[in-house]
Design an enzyme around this catalytic site. Structure first.
Site, PDB file in Angstrom:
ATOM      1  N   ASP A  48       0.848  -1.278   0.094  1.00  0.00           N
ATOM      2  CA  ASP A  48       0.099  -0.039   0.071  1.00  0.00           C
ATOM      3  C   ASP A  48       1.013   1.196  -0.091  1.00  0.00           C
ATOM      4  O   ASP A  48       1.682   1.414   0.880  1.00  0.00           O
ATOM      5  CB  ASP A  48      -0.926  -0.158   1.259  1.00  0.00           C
ATOM      6  CG  ASP A  48      -1.857   1.185   1.219  1.00  0.00           C
ATOM      7  OD1 ASP A  48      -3.103   0.958   0.834  1.00  0.00           O
ATOM      8  OD2 ASP A  48      -1.397   2.276   1.801  1.00  0.00           O
ATOM      9  N   TYR A  53       2.387  10.063  -0.030  1.00  0.00           N
ATOM     10  CA  TYR A  53       3.317   9.338   0.704  1.00  0.00           C
ATOM     11  C   TYR A  53       4.735   9.988   0.221  1.00  0.00           C
ATOM     12  O   TYR A  53       5.844   9.668   1.177  1.00  0.00           O
ATOM     13  CB  TYR A  53       3.073   7.918   0.802  1.00  0.00           C
ATOM     14  CG  TYR A  53       1.866   7.370   1.615  1.00  0.00           C
ATOM     15  CD1 TYR A  53       1.070   8.330   2.414  1.00  0.00           C
ATOM     16  CD2 TYR A  53       1.472   6.295   1.529  1.00  0.00           C
ATOM     17  CE1 TYR A  53      -0.210   8.068   2.733  1.00  0.00           C
ATOM     18  CE2 TYR A  53       0.360   5.792   2.150  1.00  0.00           C
ATOM     19  CZ  TYR A  53      -0.472   6.653   2.691  1.00  0.00           C
ATOM     20  OH  TYR A  53      -1.694   6.158   3.213  1.00  0.00           O
ATOM     21  N   LYS A  78      -3.052   6.226  -4.018  1.00  0.00           N
ATOM     22  CA  LYS A  78      -4.208   6.857  -4.129  1.00  0.00           C
ATOM     23  C   LYS A  78      -4.041   8.037  -4.615  1.00  0.00           C
ATOM     24  O   LYS A  78      -3.107   8.603  -4.739  1.00  0.00           O
ATOM     25  CB  LYS A  78      -4.399   6.959  -2.417  1.00  0.00           C
ATOM     26  CG  LYS A  78      -4.408   5.463  -1.697  1.00  0.00           C
ATOM     27  CD  LYS A  78      -4.448   6.004  -0.049  1.00  0.00           C
ATOM     28  CE  LYS A  78      -4.164   4.469   0.756  1.00  0.00           C
ATOM     29  NZ  LYS A  78      -2.727   4.300   0.644  1.00  0.00           N
ATOM     30  N   HIS A 111      -8.214   9.077  -1.582  1.00  0.00           N
ATOM     31  CA  HIS A 111      -7.477   9.296  -0.230  1.00  0.00           C
ATOM     32  C   HIS A 111      -8.331   9.745   0.778  1.00  0.00           C
ATOM     33  O   HIS A 111      -8.521   9.219   1.787  1.00  0.00           O
ATOM     34  CB  HIS A 111      -6.333  10.002  -0.548  1.00  0.00           C
ATOM     35  CG  HIS A 111      -5.272   9.596   0.229  1.00  0.00           C
ATOM     36  ND1 HIS A 111      -3.904   9.669   0.190  1.00  0.00           N
ATOM     37  CD2 HIS A 111      -5.441   9.139   1.799  1.00  0.00           C
ATOM     38  CE1 HIS A 111      -3.065   9.101   1.268  1.00  0.00           C
ATOM     39  NE2 HIS A 111      -3.994   8.799   2.155  1.00  0.00           N
TER      40      HIS A 111
END
Length: 309
Positions: A48, A53, A78, A111
């Site tokens: 994931d 990120y 996402k 997200h």
């Protein structure tokens, strides 16, 4: 670790119920790269990440250099909230594919059910998220662009994250492709019983982020890993408290994506065993009366981004 159970999504694809999360690695991409290589060697098949990120590139590099065929892996990324306007969905998705060095992803998620104005595709150009305003782009407008990615086989499945039941009801009433997954915070302090039952009734799989709790909010957390109920169960099975809580989740029927950069913990987290129904209930009861949510958007981005009661 061939005994890790899987679930069949409403899209027809199988997802391993224990995955490896890469949140928090934007300041240490090399650490994420090395940890992802450990996870691959350990036997993880579900990974994931997310555009925000800034770990897609490190994860993609680790996978590209590894020995596990791409088709044997389940990769989630996402869509961040600066890109909810329809014209930005495809370009930022293509950037994710390029960073991952992949032709498709297995799951693409919205997200957060919050939209912000577009600023830039470049991480370095994104302004501070402090006091960002929700621009209220209709979720269905964003979703229809994601449905096109499924039709073009660039995303095998699409889903959402941090959606409440009313948000899911609204999306289901309008969409052509139903969400396959809703990724949310689920911990022993926040068992999410109502949402879990609802999503099961709609054939939407829940995935738990921060399934072991959020260390950044530890001073406020409840039902932590050192709760006597969890410690007693861990002792019975000769497992760690973390392994007990992860399997509490899997036994309840949803996926968990713990994150760690410590090789021993990465390996330990990929452990599956059955709990008794009474033990599942005992852990669930810890957060039932006074559930505690550590990840609240209004605390991160200001009052206009509040979405939970």
């Amino acid at each position: 670790m061939s005994n890790i159970p899987t679930a069949k999504l409403n899209s027809g694809y199988e997802i391993p119920l224990i995955g490896y999360g890469t949140f928090g690695g934007h300041d240490a991409p090399e650490q994420v790269y090395n940890a992802s290589k450990v996870a691959l060697k350990t036997g993880y098949k579900h990974f994931d990440t997310a555009y925000i990120y800034q770990t897609e590139e490190a994860l993609g590099k680790a996978i590209k250099e590894g020995d596990v065929p791409r088709e044997d892996l389940f990769i989630t990324t996402k869509l961040w909230q600066n890109f909810h306007e329809p014209q930005y969905v495809r370009p930022v998705f293509e950037r994710s594919l390029k960073l991952l060095q992949m032709d498709y992803v297995d799951l693409y998620l919205i997200h957060w059910p919050i939209s912000w104005e577009f600023q830039s595709y470049e991480f370095s150009d994104l302004k501070s998220t402090k006091d960002m305003k929700n621009t209220h782009v209709p979720i269905i407008d964003t979703w229809r662009e994601m449905e096109k990615l499924v039709e073009e086989k660039k995303a095998r499945s699409i889903g959402v994250s941090n959606f409440t039941i009313p948000m899911l009801e609204d999306l289901l009433s309008k969409c052509s492709i139903p969400p396959a997954v809703n990724q949310v915070e689920i911990t022993a302090a926040l068992p999410q019983e109502e949402l879990l039952a609802y999503c099961k009734s709609k054939n939407i799989l829940l995935t738990a982020y921060s399934p072991l709790g959020n260390p950044g909010y530890k001073k406020d957390s409840r039902a932590t890993l050192d709760d006597p109920v969890i410690l007693d169960i861990a002792k019975k099975y000769n497992k760690s408290p973390a392994q007990v809580v992860l399997n509490w989740g899997v036994n309840r029927g949803y996926a968990v994506i713990p994150k760690s950069t410590t090789p021993a913990r990465i390996e330990a987290n990929l452990t599956y065993f059955r709990l008794e129904d009474s033990e599942i209930e005992a852990i669930t009861a810890l957060g039932r009366e006074h559930p505690y949510r550590s990840c609240r958007p209004e605390n991160m981005w200001g009052p206009s981004c509040a979405i939970f009661n």
